[in-house]
Design a protein around this motif. Structure first.
Motif, mmCIF file in Angstrom:
data_model
loop_
_atom_site.group_PDB
_atom_site.id
_atom_site.type_symbol
_atom_site.label_atom_id
_atom_site.label_comp_id
_atom_site.label_asym_id
_atom_site.label_seq_id
_atom_site.Cartn_x
_atom_site.Cartn_y
_atom_site.Cartn_z
ATOM 1 N N ASN A 45 34.514 44.190 64.991
ATOM 2 C CA ASN A 45 35.537 45.108 64.597
ATOM 3 C C ASN A 45 35.454 45.832 66.154
ATOM 4 O OD1 ASN A 45 33.145 46.785 65.322
ATOM 5 N ND2 ASN A 45 32.817 47.311 63.339
ATOM 6 N N SER A 66 23.222 54.384 62.094
ATOM 7 C CA SER A 66 22.823 53.482 60.983
ATOM 8 C C SER A 66 22.301 54.072 59.963
ATOM 9 C CB SER A 66 22.487 52.225 61.601
ATOM 10 O OG SER A 66 22.105 51.304 60.389
ATOM 11 N N ARG A 123 24.073 52.668 56.582
ATOM 12 C CA ARG A 123 24.960 51.427 56.614
ATOM 13 C C ARG A 123 24.315 50.518 57.767
ATOM 14 N NH1 ARG A 123 30.343 53.987 58.074
ATOM 15 N NH2 ARG A 123 30.574 52.570 59.244
ATOM 16 N N GLU A 142 27.933 47.013 60.732
ATOM 17 C CA GLU A 142 29.141 47.616 59.739
ATOM 18 C C GLU A 142 29.782 48.732 60.602
ATOM 19 O OE1 GLU A 142 28.521 48.148 55.796
ATOM 20 O OE2 GLU A 142 28.026 46.179 55.214
ATOM 21 N N ASP A 191 31.647 51.196 63.055
ATOM 22 C CA ASP A 191 32.574 51.046 63.925
ATOM 23 C C ASP A 191 32.849 52.323 64.861
ATOM 24 O OD1 ASP A 191 34.957 49.847 64.855
ATOM 25 O OD2 ASP A 191 36.251 49.969 63.096
#
Length: 147
Positions: free
Chosen positions: A7, A47, A52, A56, A58
Motif C-alpha cells: 500500500n 497497530s 490491526r 494493514e 496505511d
C-alpha cells in the motif's frame, strides 16, 4: 496465490529508508536507525490502538490524533523525557516532509502532521566555575611533586 502490492505507506517507507535518506540526503546510518526506531514504535502503537496488524496500516492511519496519542504514550507509559519525545516527532516530521514532496495528493495530511508542535523542555542551568575559582584550584596543585 495472488501477491498483493504494498500500500502507499509501504511504498513510502521503502523509498524513504532505502533511497531518500541514504542516497539522496546522505543521512548518517545512526540517524537512519534512529528514524527507523521511531517509525517502528509509531507503527506498533497505532497497530495496537487500531486493533490491526502493522502490515494493514496505511498512510491515512498516521493522522494527527494518532500521532499526538503516540507522543503522549511515550511520555506517560514509556517514561520518555521531552527531548526524546521531540526526537521522535522530528523523525515523524521528516517522513511527512518527504510524503508532501512525493505525494502531493496527501499534502493536507502532511501539513496537519507537520503542524504538530515540539514540546518545550525546561532549560538546564549551565554549571561553570568563575575565573577566581579556577585560579584557586590551579594554585592548590603541588607542582613540586609529579603526583
Amino acid at each position: 496465490m495472488k501477491t498483493q502490492l504494498p500500500n502507499l505507506l509501504g511504498a513510502v517507507a521503502r523509498d524513504y529508508f532505502t533511497d531518500h535518506l541514504p542516497c539522496l540526503r546522505g543521512t548518517s546510518p545512526h540517524t537512519i536507525h534512529s528514524y527507523r526506531d521511531s517509525f517502528v514504535l509509531l507503527l506498533r502503537f497505532l497497530s495496537a490502538r487500531r486493533n490491526r496488524p502493522v502490515a494493514e496500516l496505511d498512510l491515512a492511519d498516521l493522522d494527527p490524533p494518532g500521532i499526538l496519542a503516540f507522543l503522549s504514550y511515550l511520555e506517560r507509559e514509556r517514561k520518555n523525557g521531552v527531548a526524546t519525545r521531540n526526537v521522535r516527532l522530528a523523525a515523524i516530521h521528516a517522513l511527512f516532509r518527504f510524503v508532501a514532496s512525493r505525494n502531493p495528493e496527501h499534502l493536507d495530511l502532511a501539513q496537519r502532521v507537520l503542524g504538530i508542535p515540539f514540546k518545550r523542555a525546561p532549560q538546564r542551568a549551565i554549571d561553570y566555575l568563575e575565573y577566581e575559582e579556577i585560579d584557586s584550584i590551579l594554585k592548590a596543585i603541588d607542582r613540586t611533586n609529579p603526583r
